[in-house]
Every structure is written in C-alpha cells, then in structure tokens.
Enzyme design. Structure first.
Site, PDB file in Angstrom:
ATOM      1  N   GLY A  12       0.727  -1.138  -0.012  1.00  0.00           N
ATOM      2  CA  GLY A  12       0.128  -0.011  -0.003  1.00  0.00           C
ATOM      3  C   GLY A  12       0.924   1.449  -0.137  1.00  0.00           C
ATOM      4  O   GLY A  12       0.610   2.075   0.787  1.00  0.00           O
ATOM      5  N   GLY A  15      -0.011   4.852   0.656  1.00  0.00           N
ATOM      6  CA  GLY A  15      -0.991   5.054   1.975  1.00  0.00           C
ATOM      7  C   GLY A  15      -0.184   6.052   2.661  1.00  0.00           C
ATOM      8  O   GLY A  15       0.771   6.539   2.548  1.00  0.00           O
ATOM      9  N   ILE A  17       0.321   6.204   6.136  1.00  0.00           N
ATOM     10  CA  ILE A  17       1.330   5.767   7.090  1.00  0.00           C
ATOM     11  C   ILE A  17       2.413   4.961   6.395  1.00  0.00           C
ATOM     12  O   ILE A  17       3.663   5.073   6.425  1.00  0.00           O
ATOM     13  CB  ILE A  17       0.902   4.493   8.000  1.00  0.00           C
ATOM     14  CG1 ILE A  17      -0.330   5.242   9.093  1.00  0.00           C
ATOM     15  CG2 ILE A  17       1.617   3.618   8.739  1.00  0.00           C
ATOM     16  CD1 ILE A  17      -1.125   4.266   9.669  1.00  0.00           C
ATOM     17  N   ALA A  18       2.076   4.259   5.146  1.00  0.00           N
ATOM     18  CA  ALA A  18       3.058   3.503   4.298  1.00  0.00           C
ATOM     19  C   ALA A  18       4.006   4.613   3.817  1.00  0.00           C
ATOM     20  O   ALA A  18       5.164   4.346   3.930  1.00  0.00           O
ATOM     21  CB  ALA A  18       2.618   2.655   3.310  1.00  0.00           C
ATOM     22  N   LEU A  65      -5.276  -6.232  -2.415  1.00  0.00           N
ATOM     23  CA  LEU A  65      -5.243  -7.433  -1.540  1.00  0.00           C
ATOM     24  C   LEU A  65      -6.487  -8.281  -1.861  1.00  0.00           C
ATOM     25  O   LEU A  65      -6.670  -9.658  -1.531  1.00  0.00           O
ATOM     26  CB  LEU A  65      -5.663  -6.711  -0.240  1.00  0.00           C
ATOM     27  CG  LEU A  65      -4.767  -5.535   0.336  1.00  0.00           C
ATOM     28  CD1 LEU A  65      -5.300  -4.884   1.435  1.00  0.00           C
ATOM     29  CD2 LEU A  65      -3.424  -6.428   0.819  1.00  0.00           C
ATOM     30  N   ALA A  85      -1.131  -1.995   4.179  1.00  0.00           N
ATOM     31  CA  ALA A  85      -2.311  -1.962   3.488  1.00  0.00           C
ATOM     32  C   ALA A  85      -3.425  -2.332   4.020  1.00  0.00           C
ATOM     33  O   ALA A  85      -3.479  -3.636   4.381  1.00  0.00           O
ATOM     34  CB  ALA A  85      -2.295  -2.239   2.037  1.00  0.00           C
ATOM     35  N   TYR A 159     -15.177  -1.403  10.478  1.00  0.00           N
ATOM     36  CA  TYR A 159     -13.820  -1.244  10.246  1.00  0.00           C
ATOM     37  C   TYR A 159     -13.134  -1.947  11.510  1.00  0.00           C
ATOM     38  O   TYR A 159     -11.971  -2.865  11.152  1.00  0.00           O
ATOM     39  CB  TYR A 159     -13.321   0.065  10.151  1.00  0.00           C
ATOM     40  CG  TYR A 159     -11.732   0.250  10.548  1.00  0.00           C
ATOM     41  CD1 TYR A 159     -11.067   0.107   9.270  1.00  0.00           C
ATOM     42  CD2 TYR A 159     -11.353   0.988  11.480  1.00  0.00           C
ATOM     43  CE1 TYR A 159      -9.527   0.217   9.603  1.00  0.00           C
ATOM     44  CE2 TYR A 159     -10.130   1.197  11.703  1.00  0.00           C
ATOM     45  CZ  TYR A 159      -9.084   0.659  10.701  1.00  0.00           C
ATOM     46  OH  TYR A 159      -7.749   1.074  11.026  1.00  0.00           O
ATOM     47  N   LYS A 163     -10.512  -5.276  11.256  1.00  0.00           N
ATOM     48  CA  LYS A 163      -9.085  -5.272  11.753  1.00  0.00           C
ATOM     49  C   LYS A 163      -8.987  -6.352  12.892  1.00  0.00           C
ATOM     50  O   LYS A 163      -7.712  -7.251  12.740  1.00  0.00           O
ATOM     51  CB  LYS A 163      -8.767  -3.718  12.507  1.00  0.00           C
ATOM     52  CG  LYS A 163      -8.611  -2.692  11.550  1.00  0.00           C
ATOM     53  CD  LYS A 163      -7.661  -2.813  10.431  1.00  0.00           C
ATOM     54  CE  LYS A 163      -6.120  -2.653  10.852  1.00  0.00           C
ATOM     55  NZ  LYS A 163      -5.280  -2.707   9.611  1.00  0.00           N
ATOM     56  N   PRO A 188      -1.589   1.145  16.113  1.00  0.00           N
ATOM     57  CA  PRO A 188      -1.944   2.519  16.018  1.00  0.00           C
ATOM     58  C   PRO A 188      -3.095   2.979  16.895  1.00  0.00           C
ATOM     59  O   PRO A 188      -4.152   2.453  16.465  1.00  0.00           O
ATOM     60  CB  PRO A 188      -1.497   3.103  14.715  1.00  0.00           C
ATOM     61  CG  PRO A 188      -1.067   1.923  13.916  1.00  0.00           C
ATOM     62  CD  PRO A 188      -1.527   0.853  14.538  1.00  0.00           C
TER      63      PRO A 188
HETATM   64  P1  NAP Z   1      -4.663   4.932   3.898  1.00  0.00           P
HETATM   65  O1  NAP Z   1      -3.714   6.260   3.662  1.00  0.00           O
HETATM   66  O2  NAP Z   1      -5.886   5.149   3.601  1.00  0.00           O
HETATM   67  O3  NAP Z   1      -3.896   3.767   3.332  1.00  0.00           O
HETATM   68  C1  NAP Z   1      -4.424   2.703   3.176  1.00  0.00           C
HETATM   69  C2  NAP Z   1      -3.550   1.917   2.030  1.00  0.00           C
HETATM   70  O4  NAP Z   1      -4.371   0.679   1.978  1.00  0.00           O
HETATM   71  C3  NAP Z   1      -3.732   2.740   0.776  1.00  0.00           C
HETATM   72  O5  NAP Z   1      -2.387   2.512   0.250  1.00  0.00           O
HETATM   73  C4  NAP Z   1      -4.580   2.010  -0.083  1.00  0.00           C
HETATM   74  O6  NAP Z   1      -4.324   1.964  -1.484  1.00  0.00           O
HETATM   75  C5  NAP Z   1      -4.519   0.284   0.358  1.00  0.00           C
HETATM   76  N1  NAP Z   1      -5.640  -0.369   0.171  1.00  0.00           N
HETATM   77  C6  NAP Z   1      -6.779  -0.268   0.666  1.00  0.00           C
HETATM   78  N2  NAP Z   1      -7.398  -1.311   0.011  1.00  0.00           N
HETATM   79  C7  NAP Z   1      -6.808  -1.858  -0.669  1.00  0.00           C
HETATM   80  C8  NAP Z   1      -6.695  -3.340  -1.597  1.00  0.00           C
HETATM   81  N3  NAP Z   1      -7.748  -3.776  -1.982  1.00  0.00           N
HETATM   82  N4  NAP Z   1      -5.575  -3.640  -2.137  1.00  0.00           N
HETATM   83  C9  NAP Z   1      -4.242  -2.911  -2.155  1.00  0.00           C
HETATM   84  N5  NAP Z   1      -4.386  -1.758  -1.095  1.00  0.00           N
HETATM   85  C10 NAP Z   1      -5.242  -1.333  -0.711  1.00  0.00           C
HETATM   86  O7  NAP Z   1      -4.723   4.802   5.490  1.00  0.00           O
HETATM   87  P2  NAP Z   1      -3.586   4.757   6.810  1.00  0.00           P
HETATM   88  O8  NAP Z   1      -3.898   5.521   7.693  1.00  0.00           O
HETATM   89  O9  NAP Z   1      -2.210   4.974   6.093  1.00  0.00           O
HETATM   90  O10 NAP Z   1      -3.800   3.053   6.897  1.00  0.00           O
HETATM   91  C11 NAP Z   1      -2.828   2.258   6.802  1.00  0.00           C
HETATM   92  C12 NAP Z   1      -2.874   0.896   7.788  1.00  0.00           C
HETATM   93  O11 NAP Z   1      -2.783   1.580   9.149  1.00  0.00           O
HETATM   94  C13 NAP Z   1      -4.192   0.209   7.592  1.00  0.00           C
HETATM   95  O12 NAP Z   1      -3.714  -0.910   7.790  1.00  0.00           O
HETATM   96  C14 NAP Z   1      -5.096   0.994   8.692  1.00  0.00           C
HETATM   97  O13 NAP Z   1      -6.024   0.065   9.082  1.00  0.00           O
HETATM   98  C15 NAP Z   1      -3.914   1.155   9.942  1.00  0.00           C
HETATM   99  N6  NAP Z   1      -4.255   2.088  10.765  1.00  0.00           N
HETATM  100  C16 NAP Z   1      -4.621   3.338  10.654  1.00  0.00           C
HETATM  101  C17 NAP Z   1      -4.792   4.221  11.591  1.00  0.00           C
HETATM  102  C18 NAP Z   1      -5.223   5.686  11.256  1.00  0.00           C
HETATM  103  O14 NAP Z   1      -5.515   6.296  12.223  1.00  0.00           O
HETATM  104  N7  NAP Z   1      -4.862   5.996  10.262  1.00  0.00           N
HETATM  105  C19 NAP Z   1      -4.986   3.682  12.877  1.00  0.00           C
HETATM  106  C20 NAP Z   1      -4.819   2.303  13.126  1.00  0.00           C
HETATM  107  C21 NAP Z   1      -4.425   1.604  12.087  1.00  0.00           C
HETATM  108  P3  NAP Z   1      -5.189   2.807  -2.429  1.00  0.00           P
HETATM  109  O15 NAP Z   1      -4.314   4.157  -2.267  1.00  0.00           O
HETATM  110  O16 NAP Z   1      -5.096   2.316  -3.746  1.00  0.00           O
HETATM  111  O17 NAP Z   1      -6.654   3.278  -1.907  1.00  0.00           O
END
Ligand code: NAP
Length: 342
Positions: A12, A15, A17-18, A65, A85, A159, A163, A188
């Site tokens: 991902g 994204g 965080i990525a 995914l 991701a 959601y 998770k 996180p």
């Molecule tokens: P984000 O910017 O929305 O990133 C999500 C990533 O997942 C994007 O790169 C997205 O790709 C990818 N993705 C979604 N569906 C997919 C699929 N079917 N196949 C391949 N890639 C897919 O959100 P983020 O905050 O960085 O979140 C990243 C991780 O952290 C996730 O696992 C999330 O659950 C976890 N997390 C986030 C938070 C928070 O507060 N932000 C808190 C706890 C945990 P596209 O760009 O193509 O959509």
C-alpha cells in the site's frame, strides 16, 4: 554477514502511514519496494513521497489485496515485509465483507507469499481497533493482552471488526502454517501528523473538520492519538528488534477528546483556527445528527467512550518514546493549511 542492504516490501505504498514507513526505511539504507493496487498512481505517489524522502530508488509493483496476482513477485528477494495496506472507512459498508475480505484475505495472501519466499519477518499494521473495543467500559488502559470482541456490534464498527478478524486470522494461520516466518503487529491509535497531499488518511478528517468549522459544535469523541512519524519508527524498530517475534505493540501516545484538540488549535494557530468550534455538543444532539449524517452514524459507537491504551510495552521493549500529541495536532493542521486542503 553480507553488506548488501536488505530489501523490504511495503504494501500500500500510496497510503499515509506507508509513506512514512518508506521514508523511515529509506533513511536507514534499506532497499524499498512498494505495492500499489494500480501502477497508474506511481507518479502521484512518488511526488507525495518526495516531500519526505528521496523516492528515486523505490521500486513499485502492482498487487491488490483482493487478488492473488503480483504477491509472489512483490515479496521475491525480500528479507522483511511491512504489511501496511488495509481499507479504512468512516461509514459502515452495507456488508462487512467489503472491508473484511481485503483486510483478512489480503493479509493472508501477504503472509503466504512471505513464507514461501523465505521472508524473515512481517510487520503488520494492526490497530487499537483489535484491542480496545466490544468490551465493557473500563477506566484502566487497554494493553496488548486485550482483544476486541467483534461479536459486540454495539461497540464496534465494520472497520473495527475487519481489523480484529484480520489479525486473528493471520495469527491463527501463522501458528499452523507459518513455518519459520515471524510476525509482529503494530496497533496505532488515531494517526495524525503532516499530510503528504490530497490523498490523506481518514484519521485526518477530525482535524480537517475542526479547521473548516464543518461541525456545528464538538461531539464527545476522543481517541488515543499518535504521530505518523512515531508509528513509522515503531514499524522499523519492530522489524529489527531481536526477541519480539509474535508480539503486539500499541502505538499511541495519549488520549485526546475533540474539545481538547479544538482548544489546542485555537491556542496555537490563532486566526488560522478562526472556524474551529468551541461549543461541546450534548450527546443527544449528536445522536440526532447521526440520523441524517452517515459519517456521524458510523462513529456513534465511539460517542462518550474513552478507550485509553498503554504504550508501556513499546517503550520497554522497543525504546519507543512518542512525541507530544499537541505538536502532532498542530503540524497536522499546518500541513492541511499549507497544502490548501482546508
Ligand atoms: P490510507 O492512507 O488510506 O492507506 C490505506 C492503504 O491501503 C492505501 O495505500 C490503499 O491503497 C491500500 N488499500 C486499500 N484497499 C486495498 C486493496 N484492496 N488492495 C491493495 N491496497 C489497498 O490509510 P493509513 O492511515 O495509512 O492506513 C494504513 C494502515 O494503518 C491500515 O492497515 C489501517 O487499518 C492502519 N491504521 C490506521 C490508523 C489511522 O488512524 N490512520 C490507525 C490504526 C491503524 P489506495 O491508495 O489504492 O486506496
């Protein structure tokens, strides 16, 4: 020992965080490969990454995914995988499977491919969502020994359930079929910090809505908050630390109510926070608003709930020390303003 830097796959790569995980790996000299579900987004992703790192050497590969294609090529030659991701959502989809399928089945695809390719360790971005929900209210902080009860639909969202189900499935699979593959999960809280552009995570919405004044008052919502740069650092520490295989690590600094975020924005940003509301909304008004606004409806299970968590374990085992949350809140706001997004 070879001097060739290890290759790390980050899933991902587009994204929020990525992006910071990629930057942290780049800074440590690793060779970074990243997946995108659509390579048409490569140029845009490189441009966003260029704000925090030199993306020239990063290789992008395609993998979704929801499908098998691309995963074995993506992990080939990798010593480590950062599986970041997973789909986020602010509103519940009609069917949980919309989130569960990519979260759980996607994680299993990454795990299987990693085992088959001889990857040493997968670090998976889990969430406090798989720790602190679906249980009776309590005042003591949740820790890594706690698990969300996803069968309690009144205190979970789709959601949160996705998770929890994904993490459990991955851990079950690892116990039976993982072989020598190691797993560490990072949990996180609400992730804040400078955005890299228009495609920011849904976790930024709280600050964006406050700055825009698009909420009439302050609902009693609150979260354990963490800075995206501290989350990324924990991903790299957890990848390298000896003796932590199998562990879960909470990545959250401290708990903040929206009203305290609003007060910090007012105090530190002056006129730039002119639209930030000051009035606390009573819970009944928020419940009423939820009838008409799916965004509020999707968060209603959090109303008035104080899900405090402890990061003591990460400090003890990974020497993790998060920065002050107020600074992250302010830097989030400043980046939204600088990018012209509010
Ligand atoms: P984000 O910017 O929305 O990133 C999500 C990533 O997942 C994007 O790169 C997205 O790709 C990818 N993705 C979604 N569906 C997919 C699929 N079917 N196949 C391949 N890639 C897919 O959100 P983020 O905050 O960085 O979140 C990243 C991780 O952290 C996730 O696992 C999330 O659950 C976890 N997390 C986030 C938070 C928070 O507060 N932000 C808190 C706890 C945990 P596209 O760009 O193509 O959509």
């Amino acid at each position: 020992m070879s001097d060739t830097p290890a290759t790390v796959l980050v899933t991902g790569g587009s994204g929020y965080i990525a992006g910071y995980v990629i930057a942290a790996l780049n800074a440590r000299g690793f060779v970074v490969r990243a997946t995108l579900r659509n390579l048409a987004r490569e140029a845009e992703t490189r441009a966003a990454l260029a704000k925090i790192t030199n993306p020239a050497a990063i290789e992008f590969v395609a993998a979704d995914l929801n499908g098998d294609a691309g995963w074995s090529e993506a992990v080939a030659g990798c010593t480590y995988v950062q599986h970041v991701a997973s789909p986020l959502a602010t509103t519940d989809p009609k069917d949980d499977d919309e989130l569960v399928r990519p979260a759980r089945d996607g994680a299993l695809r990454v795990m299987r491919a990693s085992r088959d390719a001889g990857v040493r360790r997968v670090v998976m971005t889990a969430s406090v969502a798989s720790i602190a929900y679906g249980r009776d209210h309590r005042t003591t902080p949740y820790t890594e020994t706690d698990w969300t009860d996803e069968t309690n639909r009144a205190d979970t969202s789709a959601y949160v359930r996705s998770k929890t189900i994904a993490e459990r499935a991955v851990r079950d699979w690892l116990a039976h079929e993982g072989g020598a593959l190691e797993l560490v999960t990072i949990h996180p809280g609400l992730v804040l910090g400078p955005v890299l552009g228009r495609d920011f995570s849904t976790s930024i919405e709280a600050i964006k809505k406050l700055l825009e004044g698009s909420v009439p008052g302050l609902p009693k919502f609150g979260w354990p908050v963490v800075d995206v740069r501290d989350v990324a650092d924990m991903h790299v520490s957890a990848m390298l630390a000896p003796g932590v295989a199998g562990e879960r690590f909470i990545a959250a600094a401290d708990f903040w109510w929206m009203k305290d975020m609003a007060a910090a924005l007012k105090r530190r940003l002056g006129a730039r926070a002119g639209k930030v509301p000051t009035l606390q909304l009573p819970n009944f008004a928020v419940r009423l608003a939820a009838l008409f606004d799916p965004l509020v409806r999707g968060q209603l299970f959090e109303l008035g709930r104080e899900h405090r968590v402890s990061h003591e374990k990460a400090t003890r085992l990974l020497a993790w020390h998060p920065r002050p949350t107020e600074d992250s809140i302010i830097e989030t706001a400043e980046s939204l303003i600088a990018e012209g997004l509010v």
